[in-house]
Design a protein around this motif. Structure first.
Motif, PDB file in Angstrom:
ATOM      1  N   LYS A  41       0.813  -1.208   0.000  1.00  0.00           N
ATOM      2  CA  LYS A  41       0.000   0.000   0.000  1.00  0.00           C
ATOM      3  C   LYS A  41       0.851   1.265   0.000  1.00  0.00           C
ATOM      4  CE  LYS A  41      -3.996  -2.292   1.929  1.00  0.00           C
ATOM      5  NZ  LYS A  41      -4.953  -2.389   3.045  1.00  0.00           N
TER       6      LYS A  41
ATOM      7  N   PHE B  88      -5.936   2.791  -7.733  1.00  0.00           N
ATOM      8  CA  PHE B  88      -5.505   2.890  -6.350  1.00  0.00           C
ATOM      9  C   PHE B  88      -5.152   4.354  -6.096  1.00  0.00           C
ATOM     10  CE2 PHE B  88      -4.249   1.347  -2.409  1.00  0.00           C
ATOM     11  CZ  PHE B  88      -2.940   1.652  -2.089  1.00  0.00           C
ATOM     12  N   TYR B  89      -5.777   4.956  -5.067  1.00  0.00           N
ATOM     13  CA  TYR B  89      -5.600   6.372  -4.789  1.00  0.00           C
ATOM     14  C   TYR B  89      -4.798   6.553  -3.505  1.00  0.00           C
ATOM     15  CZ  TYR B  89      -9.013   7.231  -8.426  1.00  0.00           C
ATOM     16  OH  TYR B  89      -9.658   7.273  -9.636  1.00  0.00           O
ATOM     17  N   LEU B  90      -3.748   7.357  -3.618  1.00  0.00           N
ATOM     18  CA  LEU B  90      -2.879   7.619  -2.472  1.00  0.00           C
ATOM     19  C   LEU B  90      -2.900   9.095  -2.116  1.00  0.00           C
ATOM     20  CD1 LEU B  90       0.215   5.442  -3.372  1.00  0.00           C
ATOM     21  CD2 LEU B  90      -1.014   5.324  -1.217  1.00  0.00           C
ATOM     22  N   GLY B 108      -3.816   4.285   1.307  1.00  0.00           N
ATOM     23  CA  GLY B 108      -4.485   4.174   0.027  1.00  0.00           C
ATOM     24  C   GLY B 108      -5.922   3.711   0.082  1.00  0.00           C
TER      25      GLY B 108
END
Lengths: 112, 114
Positions: A41, B88-90, B108
């Motif tokens: 992640k 996928f967003y960070l 995320g």
């Protein structure tokens, strides 16, 4: 247009091997170059490089920057399966506001 | 402990719906950022904010909107105008002038359009 290019995009090696990951850049207002490790992640910080020719080391990882040729390398010696991750290179620029420009990442897989 | 919290971790959205991703930090950082990550493309900057009530478009802002009403919070709305929102967003933050340590990233949010 600011650009950061990493190579290779993917790399598979055996445990114990040494690997070199590459990062080249073409940006305006360069301030620093950073390496991150992303396992699942959130990317985690590895190194920040601002000066040419000065190697930074952390255990089996090391990195160096060449501001004349506009590239950096990340070396990992005696690789372990826990080194498997995506390695991200990013260049920090200040152009009014500060921002990071990322490369595509190198997916490193270490097989036992 | 100080850090950045993104929620939810996983989000499913039907086509045509707007959805808001949360990002909260307690690091007292001035600057906050939203990145999108697609396979093989690294991280691309969507929006960033240097101070409260001010934000700037990044490289791929179309179809997204943000607000910065509080220093601690920088929510991202993915609108129906975003043609390919599955990604996928960070979220990240940094001290405005302290670039010596790069960014602190959240864990995320993975958005899937169904």
């Amino acid at each position: 247009e600011d650009k950061v290019v990493q190579s290779p995009l993917s790399l598979v090696v055996h445990e114990g091997d040494t690997v070199t990951l590459n990062c080249s850049y073409e940006v305006t207002n360069f301030r620093s170059l950073l390496w991150y490790k992303q396992e699942k992640k959130a990317p985690t910080f590895l190194f920040m490089l601002t000066s040419s020719g000065i190697e930074k080391k952390s255990g089996r990882l090391s990195s160096i920057l060449d501001k004349k040729e506009l590239f950096s390398i990340l070396n990992i010696t005696a690789t372990q399966t826990g080194d498997s991750a995506v390695y991200l290179c990013a260049v920090f620029i200040i152009q009014g506001a500060q921002k990071l420009v990322f490369g595509q990442g190198t997916r490193l897989t270490i097989n036992p | 402990d100080g850090g950045i919290t993104q929620s939810p971790k996983y989000l499913f959205r039907k086509e045509g719906q707007n959805v808001t991703l949360s990002c909260e930090q307690n690091l007292n950082h001035d600057a906050m950022y939203w990145y999108r990550q697609d396979p093989g493309q690294g991280l691309r900057l969507i929006y960033y904010s240097q101070i409260v009530n001010d934000f700037q478009k990044g490289d791929i802002a179309e179809g997204y909107s943000v607000s910065r009403e509080k220093k601690e919070s920088f929510p991202l709305t993915v609108t129906s105008a975003q043609k390919n929102p599955t990604a996928f967003y960070l979220c990240a933050s940094s001290m405005d002038l302290d670039y010596n340590y790069g960014y602190t990233f959240g864990s995320g949010t993975r958005l899937t359009v169904v």
